[in-house]
Scaffold this motif. Structure first.
Motif, PDB file in Angstrom:
ATOM      1  N   ARG A  50       0.860  -1.208   0.000  1.00 18.47           N
ATOM      2  CA  ARG A  50       0.000   0.000   0.000  1.00 18.47           C
ATOM      3  C   ARG A  50       0.889   1.248   0.000  1.00 18.47           C
ATOM      4  NH1 ARG A  50      -1.434   3.378   3.891  1.00 18.47           N
ATOM      5  NH2 ARG A  50      -3.419   4.545   3.738  1.00 18.47           N
ATOM      6  N   ARG A  51       1.927   1.258   0.816  1.00 14.54           N
ATOM      7  CA  ARG A  51       2.838   2.410   0.894  1.00 14.54           C
ATOM      8  C   ARG A  51       3.507   2.677  -0.447  1.00 14.54           C
ATOM      9  NH1 ARG A  51       2.547   6.344   3.435  1.00 14.54           N
ATOM     10  NH2 ARG A  51       2.856   7.327   1.420  1.00 14.54           N
ATOM     11  N   GLN A  52       3.968   1.607  -1.088  1.00 12.10           N
ATOM     12  CA  GLN A  52       4.637   1.779  -2.387  1.00 12.10           C
ATOM     13  C   GLN A  52       3.657   2.302  -3.440  1.00 12.10           C
ATOM     14  OE1 GLN A  52       6.187  -2.281  -2.553  1.00 12.10           O
ATOM     15  NE2 GLN A  52       8.273  -1.475  -2.663  1.00 12.10           N
ATOM     16  N   LEU A  53       2.411   1.793  -3.406  1.00 11.89           N
ATOM     17  CA  LEU A  53       1.411   2.266  -4.371  1.00 11.89           C
ATOM     18  C   LEU A  53       1.129   3.752  -4.161  1.00 11.89           C
ATOM     19  CD1 LEU A  53      -1.096  -0.732  -4.365  1.00 11.89           C
ATOM     20  CD2 LEU A  53       0.499  -0.098  -6.208  1.00 11.89           C
ATOM     21  N   LEU A  54       1.019   4.164  -2.895  1.00 12.80           N
ATOM     22  CA  LEU A  54       0.754   5.580  -2.602  1.00 12.80           C
ATOM     23  C   LEU A  54       1.951   6.443  -3.012  1.00 12.80           C
ATOM     24  CD1 LEU A  54      -1.029   5.185   0.890  1.00 12.80           C
ATOM     25  CD2 LEU A  54      -2.098   5.772  -1.322  1.00 12.80           C
ATOM     26  N   ASP A  55       3.160   5.938  -2.781  1.00 14.68           N
ATOM     27  CA  ASP A  55       4.361   6.691  -3.191  1.00 14.68           C
ATOM     28  C   ASP A  55       4.402   6.845  -4.712  1.00 14.68           C
ATOM     29  OD1 ASP A  55       6.726   5.429  -0.661  1.00 14.68           O
ATOM     30  OD2 ASP A  55       5.165   6.995  -0.606  1.00 14.68           O
ATOM     31  N   TYR A  56       4.080   5.770  -5.413  1.00 15.76           N
ATOM     32  CA  TYR A  56       4.103   5.837  -6.890  1.00 15.76           C
ATOM     33  C   TYR A  56       3.039   6.817  -7.380  1.00 15.76           C
ATOM     34  CZ  TYR A  56       3.886   4.275 -11.758  1.00 15.76           C
ATOM     35  OH  TYR A  56       3.897   4.227 -13.149  1.00 15.76           O
ATOM     36  N   GLU A  57       1.862   6.762  -6.781  1.00 14.43           N
ATOM     37  CA  GLU A  57       0.761   7.676  -7.174  1.00 14.43           C
ATOM     38  C   GLU A  57       1.196   9.131  -6.957  1.00 14.43           C
ATOM     39  OE1 GLU A  57      -2.463   8.952  -8.793  1.00 14.43           O
ATOM     40  OE2 GLU A  57      -2.685   6.845  -8.278  1.00 14.43           O
ATOM     41  N   ASN A  58       1.946   9.350  -5.871  1.00 17.06           N
ATOM     42  CA  ASN A  58       2.301  10.733  -5.531  1.00 17.06           C
ATOM     43  C   ASN A  58       3.561  11.213  -6.256  1.00 17.06           C
ATOM     44  OD1 ASN A  58       2.004  13.178  -4.049  1.00 17.06           O
ATOM     45  ND2 ASN A  58       3.706  12.503  -2.734  1.00 17.06           N
ATOM     46  N   GLN A  59       4.566  10.328  -6.367  1.00 17.34           N
ATOM     47  CA  GLN A  59       5.866  10.719  -6.940  1.00 17.34           C
ATOM     48  C   GLN A  59       5.910  10.557  -8.460  1.00 17.34           C
ATOM     49  OE1 GLN A  59       8.806  11.737  -5.250  1.00 17.34           O
ATOM     50  NE2 GLN A  59       7.546  11.916  -3.414  1.00 17.34           N
ATOM     51  N   GLY A  60       5.260   9.457  -8.927  1.00 12.68           N
ATOM     52  CA  GLY A  60       5.337   9.141 -10.356  1.00 12.68           C
ATOM     53  C   GLY A  60       6.467   8.184 -10.686  1.00 12.68           C
ATOM     54  N   PHE A  61       7.155   7.650  -9.658  1.00 11.76           N
ATOM     55  CA  PHE A  61       8.191   6.637  -9.897  1.00 11.76           C
ATOM     56  C   PHE A  61       8.506   5.915  -8.587  1.00 11.76           C
ATOM     57  CE2 PHE A  61      11.632   8.933  -7.828  1.00 11.76           C
ATOM     58  CZ  PHE A  61      11.259  10.266  -7.954  1.00 11.76           C
ATOM     59  N   LEU A  62       9.128   4.751  -8.751  1.00 10.48           N
ATOM     60  CA  LEU A  62       9.602   3.941  -7.608  1.00 10.48           C
ATOM     61  C   LEU A  62      10.938   3.330  -8.005  1.00 10.48           C
ATOM     62  CD1 LEU A  62       6.680   1.626  -6.340  1.00 10.48           C
ATOM     63  CD2 LEU A  62       7.787   3.473  -5.055  1.00 10.48           C
ATOM     64  N   VAL A  63      11.855   3.201  -7.051  1.00 12.41           N
ATOM     65  CA  VAL A  63      13.129   2.528  -7.323  1.00 12.41           C
ATOM     66  C   VAL A  63      13.219   1.301  -6.418  1.00 12.41           C
ATOM     67  CG1 VAL A  63      15.646   2.742  -7.339  1.00 12.41           C
ATOM     68  CG2 VAL A  63      14.228   4.722  -7.941  1.00 12.41           C
ATOM     69  N   LEU A  64      13.368   0.125  -7.037  1.00 14.70           N
ATOM     70  CA  LEU A  64      13.444  -1.140  -6.283  1.00 14.70           C
ATOM     71  C   LEU A  64      14.867  -1.678  -6.421  1.00 14.70           C
ATOM     72  CD1 LEU A  64      10.060  -2.773  -7.453  1.00 14.70           C
ATOM     73  CD2 LEU A  64      10.469  -1.247  -5.503  1.00 14.70           C
ATOM     74  N   ASP A  65      15.641  -1.567  -5.337  1.00 15.72           N
ATOM     75  CA  ASP A  65      17.044  -2.011  -5.380  1.00 15.72           C
ATOM     76  C   ASP A  65      17.137  -3.532  -5.463  1.00 15.72           C
ATOM     77  OD1 ASP A  65      17.773   0.575  -2.978  1.00 15.72           O
ATOM     78  OD2 ASP A  65      18.080   0.577  -5.172  1.00 15.72           O
ATOM     79  N   ALA A  66      18.168  -4.001  -6.127  1.00 20.98           N
ATOM     80  CA  ALA A  66      18.488  -5.445  -6.177  1.00 20.98           C
ATOM     81  C   ALA A  66      17.273  -6.287  -6.570  1.00 20.98           C
ATOM     82  CB  ALA A  66      19.044  -5.895  -4.826  1.00 20.98           C
ATOM     83  N   PHE A  67      16.483  -5.772  -7.500  1.00 23.49           N
ATOM     84  CA  PHE A  67      15.290  -6.525  -7.918  1.00 23.49           C
ATOM     85  C   PHE A  67      15.701  -7.805  -8.646  1.00 23.49           C
ATOM     86  CE2 PHE A  67      10.783  -6.747  -8.578  1.00 23.49           C
ATOM     87  CZ  PHE A  67      10.640  -7.488  -9.741  1.00 23.49           C
TER      88      PHE A  67
END
Ligand code: 6CS
Ligand code: FE
Length: 314
Positions: A50-67
């Motif tokens: 939920r936190r990541q979805l809200l961050d993406y909605e607000n920021q417009g990007f997400l960075v996932l290290d060592a995916f």
């Protein structure tokens, strides 16, 4: 600063919510689409919290290290190097060279022309991420490897991918996401991806007309469909600055189709190689280009809207 343009009908008659490159002056239009198409409060869990979805909605990007782990990264890097070696003397239209040299800048449609990148595009984890964000089945709109060679890799000026995909490819709404997978060290020194937080919430209508066969120039150096400086400054001020996506090989950066981004020239000795996969919702299939020009070739904007099924994993 912000002015709302009149909505203009597109060739198919549907309202063009995002007109651009059809008036002398630039303007900033409010976004009419969500970034996340599933409800973050939805009980059925997906790969993103939920936190990541809200961050993406607000920021417009997400960075996932060592995916991606070291074995996957090594295999992709070896394939990337094989593609690079094969492209040196290639006349293929999918091979794009730097604007002022014959150095290879990008190779497009790797999800079609290469078995390993074809499998990568169908990675179960990537499809689950794209389906969660876009709220539907997905297909690949575009794939490319960007090499950003040491000393020779030139910039990608600021732009919204969606502005181009809407005007030149006929992508109706903002319901696509780019996955950038680092296949080299992405550091502050070798021209990493820069993104303006929150910029996806505003659509910058660009000045100017689109030249004939624009892609033959824009993929080398984009000069049309780029925002004016006042709009860029306004976006950066609204977003609280500029974020730089750095990280080790295997880092996955997800950015929304309308997030303003760019990257500087690479004057370091070290390449900045990434593979980009763009997932579009099957409910957002391309129509006729809203700019009225003929559609770009399929290796840049796929018109195979068949939903992808995952190939690997549990
Ligand atoms: O025109 C396009 O589709 C390509 N151009 C840029 C600068 N980013 C998106 C895409 O690779
Ligand atoms: Fe881009």
């Amino acid at each position: 600063m912000v002015s709302v343009m009149n909505k203009v009908a597109d060739p198919d008659g549907a309202a063009d919510l995002y007109p651009s490159r059809n008036a002398g002056k630039p303007s900033v239009i409010g976004r009419a689409d969500p970034a996340v198409y599933t409800d973050p409060e939805d009980a059925s869990p997906g790969p993103l919290t939920r936190r990541q979805l809200l961050d993406y909605e607000n920021q417009g990007f997400l960075v996932l290290d060592a995916f991606f782990g070291p074995d996957d990264v090594r295999a992709l890097q070896e394939e990337l190097n094989r593609l690079w070696a094969g492209a040196a003397d290639s006349g293929e239209e999918t091979v794009i060279r730097e604007p002022d040299s014959e150095v290879v800048r990008s190779i497009f449609a790797v999800h079609e022309g290469n078995a390993m990148f074809r499998q990568l595009a169908r990675d179960r984890r990537l499809i689950a991420l794209a389906e969660q964000l876009l709220g539907s089945r997905v297909y690949i709109h575009q794939s490319r490897v960007n090499y950003k060679s040491g000393f020779a890799g030139k910039e990608f000026y600021w732009h919204s991918d969606f502005e181009t995909w809407h005007v030149e490819d006929g992508m109706p709404r903002m319901r696509a996401v780019s996955f950038s997978i680092a296949l080299s060290q992405n550091t502050p020194a070798n021209g990493p991806l820069m993104l303006i937080p929150g910029s996806h919430k505003h659509y910058v209508a660009c000045p100017g007309e689109t030249p004939e066969d624009h892609h033959k120039m824009s993929l080398r150096r984009q000069e049309y469909g780029v925002p004016d400086r006042a709009s860029l400054a306004w976006l950066a001020e609204q977003g609280g600055g500029i974020s730089v996506s750095t990280g080790a090989p295997g880092t996955l950066t997800l950015f929304e189709c309308n997030t303003m981004h760019g990257s500087n020239s690479n004057i370091s000795p070290n390449p900045r190689s990434n593979v980009f996969l763009v997932y579009n919702s099957v409910e957002n299939a391309l129509t006729a280009p809203f700019g009225g020009m003929k559609p770009r070739p399929g290796y840049i904007a796929s018109r195979d809207f068949t939903a992808l099924s995952p190939l690997n994993g549990p």
